[in-house]
Design a protein around this motif. Structure first.
Motif, mmCIF file in Angstrom:
data_model
loop_
_atom_site.group_PDB
_atom_site.id
_atom_site.type_symbol
_atom_site.label_atom_id
_atom_site.label_comp_id
_atom_site.label_asym_id
_atom_site.label_seq_id
_atom_site.Cartn_x
_atom_site.Cartn_y
_atom_site.Cartn_z
ATOM 1 N N CYS A 27 5.236 -9.060 14.570
ATOM 2 C CA CYS A 27 4.374 -7.879 14.475
ATOM 3 C C CYS A 27 4.062 -7.551 13.025
ATOM 4 N N GLU A 28 5.047 -7.692 12.155
ATOM 5 C CA GLU A 28 4.816 -7.448 10.730
ATOM 6 C C GLU A 28 3.788 -8.438 10.188
ATOM 7 N N GLU A 29 3.909 -9.697 10.563
ATOM 8 C CA GLU A 29 2.955 -10.707 10.110
ATOM 9 C C GLU A 29 1.562 -10.411 10.655
ATOM 10 N N LEU A 30 1.495 -9.969 11.898
ATOM 11 C CA LEU A 30 0.206 -9.621 12.496
ATOM 12 C C LEU A 30 -0.430 -8.447 11.757
ATOM 13 N N LEU A 31 0.359 -7.436 11.438
ATOM 14 C CA LEU A 31 -0.169 -6.290 10.701
ATOM 15 C C LEU A 31 -0.639 -6.694 9.307
ATOM 16 N N ASP A 32 0.093 -7.592 8.655
ATOM 17 C CA ASP A 32 -0.346 -8.096 7.348
ATOM 18 C C ASP A 32 -1.685 -8.820 7.468
ATOM 19 N N ALA A 33 -1.823 -9.619 8.511
ATOM 20 C CA ALA A 33 -3.069 -10.359 8.711
ATOM 21 C C ALA A 33 -4.230 -9.402 9.003
ATOM 22 N N ILE A 34 -3.971 -8.384 9.814
ATOM 23 C CA ILE A 34 -5.010 -7.397 10.109
ATOM 24 C C ILE A 34 -5.400 -6.646 8.840
ATOM 25 N N SER A 35 -4.418 -6.307 8.031
ATOM 26 C CA SER A 35 -4.684 -5.623 6.767
ATOM 27 C C SER A 35 -5.559 -6.483 5.857
ATOM 28 N N ASP A 36 -5.235 -7.759 5.755
ATOM 29 C CA ASP A 36 -6.048 -8.679 4.948
ATOM 30 C C ASP A 36 -7.466 -8.770 5.489
ATOM 31 N N LEU A 37 -7.592 -8.773 6.799
ATOM 32 C CA LEU A 37 -8.914 -8.849 7.434
ATOM 33 C C LEU A 37 -9.731 -7.593 7.129
ATOM 34 N N VAL A 38 -9.095 -6.432 7.166
ATOM 35 C CA VAL A 38 -9.792 -5.184 6.854
ATOM 36 C C VAL A 38 -10.257 -5.179 5.399
#
Length: 59
Positions: A27-38
């Protein structure tokens, strides 16, 4: 009795805690990826707005 409780706790820690820890890391990795995408989407919008502004100024 204590040995069986210890075995049960060991079993639970292996069967529950490890997968839960892995899930939290995922979940942490997913949130990091979403943050990078934003961040990337925000930069793209800024570049697009600047592009449209330059086209408008050329007219």
């Amino acid at each position: 009795m204590l040995k069986s409780i210890g075995s049960l706790l060991t079993f639970l820690s292996i069967m529950l805690i490890k997968p839960l820890t892995d899930l939290i890391k995922s979940c942490e990795e997913l949130l990091d990826a979403i943050s990078d995408l934003v961040v990337a989407a925000t930069k793209l919008v800024r570049v697009w707005q600047e592009f449209l502004k330059q086209i408008k100024n050329r007219r």
